[in-house]
Design an enzyme around this catalytic site. Sequence first.
Site, PDB file in Angstrom:
ATOM      1  CB  SER A 203      -0.822   0.053   1.416  1.00 53.09           C
ATOM      2  OG  SER A 203      -1.723   1.194   1.274  1.00 53.09           O
ATOM      3  CB  CYS A 329     -14.361   2.973  18.317  1.00 56.74           C
ATOM      4  SG  CYS A 329     -15.812   3.703  19.039  1.00 56.74           S
TER       5      CYS A 329
END
Length: 398
Positions: A203, A329
């Site tokens: 990437s 989260c």
Amino acid sequence: MSMSDGPIYYFDNNATTRVAPEVVEAMLPFLTEQWGNPSSAYSFGNEVGEAVDNARAQVAALINAEPREIIFTSCGTESDNAALSSALQTQPGKRHVITTAVEHSANIKYGQMLEKRGVEVTWIPVDRAGQLDVHEVHEAIREDTAMVSVMMANNESGVIFPIEEIVAICRIKGVPFHTDAVQTPGKIKLDVKALGVDHLSLSAHKLHAPKGIGCLYVRHGLPYQPYVLGGGQESGRRGGTENVANIVAFGKAAEMAVDSLGAEVERVRALRNRMEEGILETIPGVTRNGAKEPRLASTSNLSFADCEAEAILLLLNREGICASSGSACTTGSMAPSHVLIAMGLSPEHAMGAVRFSLSKYTTDAEVDYLLEKLPGIIEKLRGASPKTEQSAAEAVHS
Ligand SMILES: *Cc1c(COP(=O)(O)O)cnc(C)c1O
């Protein structure tokens, strides 16, 4: 969050990296004058096509591949997904894959989706040092194993896996092998021919190029089923008009990553060691997560006893310091990092873990600043005893 007024002290290079000025310069013409479509028949497009070819050669050189073995994708996540997808589609009788419990979420989530579709997934565990046992990979391979996918270096702990040994096993068993090498350019010498891997993901935004561009190496001769279907781009292996400016940027960054090996990576390693030793010496109750070696030169993952990483990050942010925790989260509450949990850390210990990751742009002055600010932050949070969430919250809001 608003733009910070002061300078930024950046210790989150495993999350993303600064785009090198040379890379911006290389890509700019393709956002301005040279906006043609590389597939067009006229020379205005052809010239752009040549820039894509040049970038493909640059990226191939980074990993000692042939240019035709490089497929440009939209990101590392797509490359990881595409490798597993192709392995299953090109070997229809095979319904088993092997990967590790500490992969990037790109592999974890794709593996979980496969399980729901009836593909069996073996999740190779790691030990307390974050290292895996090659023997367990060997034991897990079956007649119907479509692919073994093991990352080269972990993005959270920095621990480097023994890819050569795993490839040797896969070769004997005749199972295709993929590695997510996203964290390694400019840090480890990459050579797909010497390693013998079948697939490798990269990437660009982890090597000082923009976000939204990656590649998958597919060894010549290996059957490949495209993941994104559409036009004939990428020799029919990935539909979608080429992201030309980003591809050119990736090529330039790949060329620069080769130059970062050697003296530059050793400077980063020494700087990381000075940072890590400085923290361990001046702050009590700090432990390193993961093996000291073999480890990426850039990475240090440390748990701070009686502190929540999220509170540490908030107070660091106030000083302009960027770092991260591996916690995610999920539905409004914080879940500890799957990597640290797989390493056997208690949830409490894992929730106190902060990752500091450096790059070739990290300076001595930045490390000095971190070493100056961090002890006071930890003291402040611990002083907010008894260690309830509320008192930590008070320390953050005071
Ligand atoms: C960042 C990262 C990815 C994902 O790359 P994107 O381009 O952000 O999709 C995959 N694997 C590892 C190890 C990474 O660090």
